[in-house]
Scaffold this motif. Structure first.
Motif, PDB file in Angstrom:
ATOM      1  N   ILE A  85       0.844  -1.170   0.043  1.00  0.00           N
ATOM      2  CA  ILE A  85       0.038  -0.071  -0.095  1.00  0.00           C
ATOM      3  C   ILE A  85       0.826   1.101   0.095  1.00  0.00           C
ATOM      4  O   ILE A  85       1.541   1.571   0.983  1.00  0.00           O
ATOM      5  CB  ILE A  85      -0.964  -0.048   1.217  1.00  0.00           C
ATOM      6  CG1 ILE A  85      -1.710  -1.488   1.353  1.00  0.00           C
ATOM      7  CG2 ILE A  85      -1.983   1.103   1.244  1.00  0.00           C
ATOM      8  CD1 ILE A  85      -2.324  -1.520   2.737  1.00  0.00           C
ATOM      9  N   LEU A  86       0.903   1.891  -1.023  1.00  0.00           N
ATOM     10  CA  LEU A  86       1.994   3.231  -1.152  1.00  0.00           C
ATOM     11  C   LEU A  86       0.961   4.376  -0.929  1.00  0.00           C
ATOM     12  O   LEU A  86      -0.254   4.514  -1.320  1.00  0.00           O
ATOM     13  CB  LEU A  86       2.316   3.153  -2.857  1.00  0.00           C
ATOM     14  CG  LEU A  86       3.058   1.881  -3.267  1.00  0.00           C
ATOM     15  CD1 LEU A  86       3.699   2.287  -4.573  1.00  0.00           C
ATOM     16  CD2 LEU A  86       4.320   1.435  -2.439  1.00  0.00           C
ATOM     17  N   LEU A  87       1.211   5.115  -0.213  1.00  0.00           N
ATOM     18  CA  LEU A  87       0.887   6.437   0.289  1.00  0.00           C
ATOM     19  C   LEU A  87       1.749   7.663  -0.142  1.00  0.00           C
ATOM     20  O   LEU A  87       3.155   7.795   0.472  1.00  0.00           O
ATOM     21  CB  LEU A  87       0.783   6.558   1.897  1.00  0.00           C
ATOM     22  CG  LEU A  87      -0.121   5.376   2.531  1.00  0.00           C
ATOM     23  CD1 LEU A  87      -0.040   5.358   3.942  1.00  0.00           C
ATOM     24  CD2 LEU A  87      -1.619   5.825   2.220  1.00  0.00           C
ATOM     25  N   ASN A  88       1.171   8.566  -0.894  1.00  0.00           N
ATOM     26  CA  ASN A  88       2.107   9.573  -1.045  1.00  0.00           C
ATOM     27  C   ASN A  88       1.869  10.895   0.077  1.00  0.00           C
ATOM     28  O   ASN A  88       0.673  11.350  -0.119  1.00  0.00           O
ATOM     29  CB  ASN A  88       1.440  10.458  -2.557  1.00  0.00           C
ATOM     30  CG  ASN A  88       2.134  11.665  -2.910  1.00  0.00           C
ATOM     31  OD1 ASN A  88       3.230  12.148  -2.320  1.00  0.00           O
ATOM     32  ND2 ASN A  88       1.802  12.316  -4.150  1.00  0.00           N
ATOM     33  N   ASN A  89       2.794  10.935   0.923  1.00  0.00           N
ATOM     34  CA  ASN A  89       2.676  11.703   1.939  1.00  0.00           C
ATOM     35  C   ASN A  89       3.288  13.008   1.509  1.00  0.00           C
ATOM     36  O   ASN A  89       4.335  13.779   2.221  1.00  0.00           O
ATOM     37  CB  ASN A  89       3.395  11.215   3.297  1.00  0.00           C
ATOM     38  CG  ASN A  89       2.486   9.984   3.876  1.00  0.00           C
ATOM     39  OD1 ASN A  89       1.304  10.327   3.614  1.00  0.00           O
ATOM     40  ND2 ASN A  89       3.032   9.299   4.486  1.00  0.00           N
ATOM     41  N   SER A  90       2.732  13.772   0.613  1.00  0.00           N
ATOM     42  CA  SER A  90       2.986  15.164  -0.051  1.00  0.00           C
ATOM     43  C   SER A  90       1.919  15.818  -0.651  1.00  0.00           C
ATOM     44  O   SER A  90       0.799  15.064  -0.987  1.00  0.00           O
ATOM     45  CB  SER A  90       4.435  15.108  -0.900  1.00  0.00           C
ATOM     46  OG  SER A  90       3.814  14.832  -2.140  1.00  0.00           O
ATOM     47  N   VAL A  91       1.748  16.913  -0.766  1.00  0.00           N
ATOM     48  CA  VAL A  91       0.608  17.616  -1.546  1.00  0.00           C
ATOM     49  C   VAL A  91       1.329  18.085  -3.107  1.00  0.00           C
ATOM     50  O   VAL A  91       0.301  18.694  -3.856  1.00  0.00           O
ATOM     51  CB  VAL A  91       0.443  18.941  -0.882  1.00  0.00           C
ATOM     52  CG1 VAL A  91      -0.080  18.855   0.379  1.00  0.00           C
ATOM     53  CG2 VAL A  91       1.575  20.114  -0.910  1.00  0.00           C
ATOM     54  N   ASN A  92       2.045  16.997  -3.488  1.00  0.00           N
ATOM     55  CA  ASN A  92       2.432  17.106  -4.900  1.00  0.00           C
ATOM     56  C   ASN A  92       2.374  15.885  -5.788  1.00  0.00           C
ATOM     57  O   ASN A  92       2.480  14.844  -5.006  1.00  0.00           O
ATOM     58  CB  ASN A  92       3.996  17.473  -5.074  1.00  0.00           C
ATOM     59  CG  ASN A  92       4.061  18.711  -4.223  1.00  0.00           C
ATOM     60  OD1 ASN A  92       3.476  19.806  -4.714  1.00  0.00           O
ATOM     61  ND2 ASN A  92       5.172  18.790  -3.659  1.00  0.00           N
ATOM     62  N   THR A  93       1.962  15.910  -7.039  1.00  0.00           N
ATOM     63  CA  THR A  93       2.140  14.603  -7.626  1.00  0.00           C
ATOM     64  C   THR A  93       3.362  14.122  -7.732  1.00  0.00           C
ATOM     65  O   THR A  93       4.392  14.928  -8.034  1.00  0.00           O
ATOM     66  CB  THR A  93       1.453  14.770  -9.159  1.00  0.00           C
ATOM     67  OG1 THR A  93       0.002  15.468  -9.048  1.00  0.00           O
ATOM     68  CG2 THR A  93       1.495  13.625 -10.008  1.00  0.00           C
ATOM     69  N   LEU A  94       3.524  12.866  -7.481  1.00  0.00           N
ATOM     70  CA  LEU A  94       4.896  12.013  -7.320  1.00  0.00           C
ATOM     71  C   LEU A  94       4.974  10.830  -8.455  1.00  0.00           C
ATOM     72  O   LEU A  94       4.095  10.348  -8.607  1.00  0.00           O
ATOM     73  CB  LEU A  94       5.253  11.522  -5.921  1.00  0.00           C
ATOM     74  CG  LEU A  94       5.142  12.798  -4.746  1.00  0.00           C
ATOM     75  CD1 LEU A  94       5.568  12.115  -3.515  1.00  0.00           C
ATOM     76  CD2 LEU A  94       6.273  13.710  -5.187  1.00  0.00           C
ATOM     77  N   ILE A 105       5.752   4.549 -10.766  1.00  0.00           N
ATOM     78  CA  ILE A 105       4.264   4.562 -10.327  1.00  0.00           C
ATOM     79  C   ILE A 105       3.952   5.999 -10.220  1.00  0.00           C
ATOM     80  O   ILE A 105       4.948   6.912  -9.751  1.00  0.00           O
ATOM     81  CB  ILE A 105       4.081   3.958  -8.873  1.00  0.00           C
ATOM     82  CG1 ILE A 105       4.683   2.380  -8.908  1.00  0.00           C
ATOM     83  CG2 ILE A 105       2.858   4.147  -8.251  1.00  0.00           C
ATOM     84  CD1 ILE A 105       3.553   1.763 -10.033  1.00  0.00           C
ATOM     85  N   VAL A 106       3.070   6.612 -10.698  1.00  0.00           N
ATOM     86  CA  VAL A 106       2.442   8.135 -10.566  1.00  0.00           C
ATOM     87  C   VAL A 106       1.509   8.204  -9.532  1.00  0.00           C
ATOM     88  O   VAL A 106       0.451   7.371  -9.696  1.00  0.00           O
ATOM     89  CB  VAL A 106       2.088   8.681 -11.701  1.00  0.00           C
ATOM     90  CG1 VAL A 106       1.691  10.111 -11.663  1.00  0.00           C
ATOM     91  CG2 VAL A 106       3.007   8.438 -12.880  1.00  0.00           C
ATOM     92  N   LEU A 107       1.590   8.825  -8.554  1.00  0.00           N
ATOM     93  CA  LEU A 107       0.711   9.020  -7.296  1.00  0.00           C
ATOM     94  C   LEU A 107       0.189  10.435  -7.382  1.00  0.00           C
ATOM     95  O   LEU A 107       1.154  11.294  -7.356  1.00  0.00           O
ATOM     96  CB  LEU A 107       1.469   8.803  -5.951  1.00  0.00           C
ATOM     97  CG  LEU A 107       1.780   7.272  -5.982  1.00  0.00           C
ATOM     98  CD1 LEU A 107       2.744   7.080  -4.428  1.00  0.00           C
ATOM     99  CD2 LEU A 107       0.468   6.213  -5.419  1.00  0.00           C
ATOM    100  N   PRO A 108      -1.145  10.627  -7.082  1.00  0.00           N
ATOM    101  CA  PRO A 108      -1.401  11.791  -7.014  1.00  0.00           C
ATOM    102  C   PRO A 108      -1.425  12.386  -5.594  1.00  0.00           C
ATOM    103  O   PRO A 108      -0.909  11.827  -4.891  1.00  0.00           O
ATOM    104  CB  PRO A 108      -3.255  11.696  -7.059  1.00  0.00           C
ATOM    105  CG  PRO A 108      -3.457  10.420  -6.910  1.00  0.00           C
ATOM    106  CD  PRO A 108      -2.237   9.697  -7.184  1.00  0.00           C
ATOM    107  N   PRO A 109      -1.522  14.244  -5.491  1.00  0.00           N
ATOM    108  CA  PRO A 109      -1.177  14.583  -4.186  1.00  0.00           C
ATOM    109  C   PRO A 109      -1.905  13.549  -3.151  1.00  0.00           C
ATOM    110  O   PRO A 109      -3.129  13.461  -3.269  1.00  0.00           O
ATOM    111  CB  PRO A 109      -1.749  15.831  -4.345  1.00  0.00           C
ATOM    112  CG  PRO A 109      -1.564  15.993  -5.931  1.00  0.00           C
ATOM    113  CD  PRO A 109      -1.916  14.732  -6.415  1.00  0.00           C
ATOM    114  N   SER A 110      -1.295  13.537  -2.014  1.00  0.00           N
ATOM    115  CA  SER A 110      -1.855  12.848  -0.831  1.00  0.00           C
ATOM    116  C   SER A 110      -2.769  11.543  -1.345  1.00  0.00           C
ATOM    117  O   SER A 110      -3.631  11.410  -0.588  1.00  0.00           O
ATOM    118  CB  SER A 110      -2.568  13.862  -0.009  1.00  0.00           C
ATOM    119  OG  SER A 110      -2.071  14.973   0.314  1.00  0.00           O
TER     120      SER A 110
END
Length: 872
Positions: free
Chosen positions: A804-813, A857-862
């Motif tokens: 389970i991947l969590l983008n812990n930022s407010v930017n697309t990563l 992998i591209v993750l949307p903000p948060s």
């Protein structure tokens, strides 16, 4: 000589007017106003000068405000620097106030400093006045007052947020120390208001005549116009809600208060802003003072001037709505998340903390023979009553058993847990008839071979909740068939139930020799009742639930209703602390058990109050600073988003600043789910994300206190377990939120003492309908962006691993995702070369991923995404 002074004074006035630009001729009108679509403020001329005649709010169904408007100004002056000695204090009966007792060495100095003449607001001479004339300048009004001491100009205008922006400039005609107070916009009766708060210092719905309880413990509003220091004010504002529900806040403009790390060193103790709920006369009105009389920037030579910028917010709304406006719109709290750039993910830190706690040397694990048991715990080098630097302690039993279950580590299973379990057996009092079943003390002193409490030979009922019922309860979640532990649990629960008083409260403590109650100047405004809820959930015996309900009822009626709270740190004489946040989760758990809405309502009330234990100033920036030899950005070492151990007048935050142990983070995410209040979510993320500047590079352990920066565990090696606990709780809470509840891992009980985080891993969870177990496995995956955290979950029945991947930022990563194939096959117990890989979006919709061992992998903000790897 008199003529010369008069000429000099006239020249100063002319100079002042030239410097401040050309002004319009003074108006002769008897009334003047500023207004916009939401707000109007009117002044009228009286024999004393221009007073505020009315304040009106516009909008649908807007009631008559019925405000006791005024607008009086106050300037404090002292020819010499005010005395810094503590002043003698008397109670309402004229008796001398002796507080605290001399053994509270961490409190004595703070109390002495907070009871000098400046803090008590008796220093200097107070000049009270109203402006004598005004000038119209665009959309602003300039009020002017001149006397033999000062020339004062104040600019008033309404901004786009309908705040009243004020700038007061004082030019002194004589040498000395000056402090400017915000004008008393309204004046309310001390007996007739709904709420007042100086965030982080005191709050309540009534004035408390008990000076110590109000000023030292923040229980109600002090009855005299004392000043709080910005070093423990969560926000630089004072708020009052009047009897009709109109809330008024006066807030210092950003940059007014101290910078806690100025000139590349700690400056936490600087005092530039005083905050009060009353003016100098003792009239109830939110008031700020800047600079502080006798303090930095307050000394002026004849001809010098100073400026104080602030604003008023007036809303027909709850105090908390106004508070959020201050935090979000004035101090730009949400913008902090945009600055954060993580250097090490929380997931990576968990693995380093794991290595730390299984290392005897770095974690300072010690074991001793005690009554035929081999008890084990970690060294504790902080202050403990009668300690000879020989105290040992265990912190978070839930985290210990959780980590063992997540890693299947042999050291934990064969050494740490058995010795910690023996420590728990030994920790219960079984010989004393009065104390039988209670916790014998949270610390063991190995030289004298005895258990003790933190600051004296006494027994606290909440210690039994913590160190018997919560610790044992969390162990039993992992080892339910453990008869000796169950017996200890029941013995502890029966003792706690026996000590509940008829009204539902407990004593704070009992003397271990006389059994007499101690600390009778306070009441037990703490979630002691929670221990009985744990006992009920594990035994099913309704008497424990009845006891929890009775205790919670008293807590709601007395603590929640009055906003009176008490802490659990004996060394600071129980100054309010993270136990307040803990009570939120305790009430929510009771609500989950009973479905009685009053517990949920009470929890949300306390949760709003607890947000005022989180720093929101100064605004973080990208300014470069030095921390010893390190170059850091200001935002990296910002206090914003961090909570107190204990704040107020006597708490540790006065000298140490906030703490990095963000136990509340997971709970704040859960509160956002309940309320949709973004302040909770932003505060959780501000506390958890990108705190690398405080992490020891060698161990992964964060410092406890802010002012220690990255020095690591220091005297508190056991804190690593609490860090493992809160980080796991936070990541799981975010997972539940972002999957809309479709990924859910059952939670255990609250940890003892430091906050509301919970334990996990004792039973299976659900991931988009599949039963899975969470695991922590070193060297399994690597992610190229440290802002991405992950949780590993395994479905053994289907030979499937989920990441389970969590983008812990407010930017697309965009991150590269690498899997160690050998580790993966070992975990899946499969030699098959056929591994099917896919990913699931936040709603659980599955798509093929492509290449297995290295994927972008591209993750949307948060955002969140789950990688699925199935064998066979």
């Amino acid at each position: 000589m008199a003529g010369t002074q008069s000429l000099y004074k006239s020249l100063l006035i002319v100079q002042f007017l030239l410097i401040t630009s050309c002004s319009l001729l003074a108006q002769n009108n008897s009334e003047v106003a500023i207004s916009d679509k939401k707000l109007s403020v009117k002044w009228h001329m009286t024999k004393d000068g221009y007073k505020i005649s009315s304040i009106d709010l516009y909008g649908k169904s807007m009631p008559a405000l019925e405000l006791d408007t005024d607008g009086e100004y106050t300037v404090l002056y002292s020819a010499s620097k005010p005395d810094t000695a503590a002043q003698p204090l008397k109670d309402g009966k004229g008796n001398s106030i002796i507080f605290p007792e001399p053994e509270y060495r961490y409190v004595v100095g703070k109390w002495r400093e907070s009871t000098d003449s400046v803090s008590l607001n008796t220093a200097g001479t107070a000049y009270h006045f109203y402006p004598e004339r005004y000038e119209k300048r665009g959309d602003s009004i300039l009020f002017i007052k001149e006397n033999s001491e000062f020339y004062i100009r104040s600019s008033w205008k309404i901004d786009n947020n309908s705040d009243i922006r004020v700038s007061v400039t004082v030019k002194s005609f004589k040498e000395g120390y000056i402090s400017v107070a915000t004008p008393s916009l309204i004046k309310e009766k001390q007996s007739d208001f709904q709420w007042a708060v100086v965030p982080g210092v005191w709050q309540g719905k009534a004035v408390n005549p008990d000076f110590v309880n109000a000023f030292a413990y923040g229980q109600g509003i002090p009855a005299i116009p004392v000043l709080a220091k910005e070093r423990t004010a969560a926000a630089l504002t004072s708020i009052l809600t009047n009897k009709n529900g109109i809330s008024l806040a006066v807030t210092a403009e950003p940059g007014t208060g101290r910078d806690p790390w100025a000139d590349n060193k700690v400056s936490q103790g600087e005092w530039l802003l005083g905050l009060s709920s009353m003016n100098r006369k003792g009239e109830l009105t939110p008031t700020l003072y800047h600079p502080v009389l006798g303090g930095k920037k307050s000394y002026l030579k004849a001809g010098d001037s100073l400026v104080f910028n602030f604003r008023y917010t007036i809303q027909n709304d709850h105090w908390y709505s106004v508070y959020k406006h201050v935090v979000n719109n004035i101090y730009k709290f949400p913008d902090f998340l945009r600055l954060k750039k993580t250097k090490e993910s929380l997931s990576a830190r968990l693995l380093r903390l794991y290595n730390y706690v299984i290392n005897d040397s770095t974690s300072r694990w010690r074991n001793f023979e005690y009554k035929d048991l081999l008890i084990g715990a970690q060294e504790y080098l902080g202050g403990v009553h009668d300690s000879e630097k020989d105290a040992i302690k265990n912190a978070d039993y839930g985290a210990m058993w959780m980590l063992s279950n997540l890693t299947d580590d042999s050291i934990l299973m064969s050494s740490r847990l058995p010795q910690a379990l023996d420590f728990k057996y030994a920790q219960q009092n079984t010989s004393d008839s009065f104390l039988r079943g209670a916790a014998a003390g949270q610390y063991y002193l190995h030289k004298s071979k005895r258990f003790t409490e933190e600051w004296g030979p006494y027994t606290e009922p909440i210690a039994t909740t913590y160190y018997m019922l919560l610790d044992i309860g969390n162990i039993l979640l992992f080892e339910p068939n453990h008869p000796q532990l169950k017996n200890e649990l029941i013995l502890a629960a029966d003792w706690l139930l026996n000590k509940i008083k008829s009204d539902g409260s407990w004593e704070i403590a009992y003397d271990n020799t006389t059994y007499q109650p101690l600390f009778t100047d306070q009441l037990d405004y703490r979630p002691t009742f929670y221990g009985l809820l744990v006992a009920y959930r594990l035994t099913g015996d309704k008497k424990y639930l009845d006891g929890a309900v009775k205790g919670a009822g008293w807590f709601i009626d007395n603590a929640v209703s009055n906003a009176y709270f008490l802490g659990v740190c004996g060394d600071t004489r129980f100054a309010p602390d993270f136990a307040t946040g803990q009570s939120v989760q305790a009430l929510l758990d009771l609500y989950d058990c009973t479905k009685n809405e009053k517990y949920k309502k009470a929890a949300l009330t306390v949760a709003q109050i607890y947000t005022t234990s989180v720093y929101t100033h100064p605004i973080p920036s990208e300014k470069k600073k030095m921390v010893e030899s390190r170059v850091v950005y200001d935002w990296e070492i910002s206090q914003v988003g961090l909570s107190f151990e204990h704040g107020g007048i006597i708490g540790s935050a006065n000298s140490h600043g906030p703490i990095l142990l963000a136990s509340h983070a997971g709970m704040f995410v859960r509160l956002f789910q309940i309320t949709n209040d973004s302040l909770f979510l932003n505060m959780a993320r501000a506390a958890a994300w990108a705190r690398d500047a405080f992490v020891d590079p060698a161990t992964g352990v964060a410092s406890y206190y802010w002012n220690a920066m990255n020095k690591g565990a220091g005297p508190f090696p056991h804190h690593a377990w609490w860090q493992i606990g809160w980080i796991t709780d936070y990541l799981i809470a975010e997972t539940y939120l972002r999957s809309a509840g479709k990924i859910d891992f059952p939670a255990g009980f609250i940890t003892p003492k430091v906050g509301p985080h919970k334990t996990y891993g004792f039973t299976e969870g659900k991931l988009y309908g599949k039963k899975v177990k969470i695991k922590m496995i070193p060297d399994l995956i690597h992610l190229s962006d440290e802002s991405v955290d992950y949780i590993t979950a395994i479905d053994a029945t289907e030979n499937t691993t989920y990441f389970i991947l969590l983008n812990n930022s407010v930017n697309t990563l965009e991150t590269t995702f690498n899997i160690n194939p050998d580790q993966l096959k070992r975990i899946l117990n499969s030699s098959s070369k056929k591994l099917k890989t896919s990913y699931l979006n936040e709603s659980g919709k599955e798509k093929s991923l492509g290449a297995l061992y290295e994927s972008k992998i591209v993750l949307p903000p948060s955002g969140m995404l789950t990688i699925k790897v199935k064998a066979g």
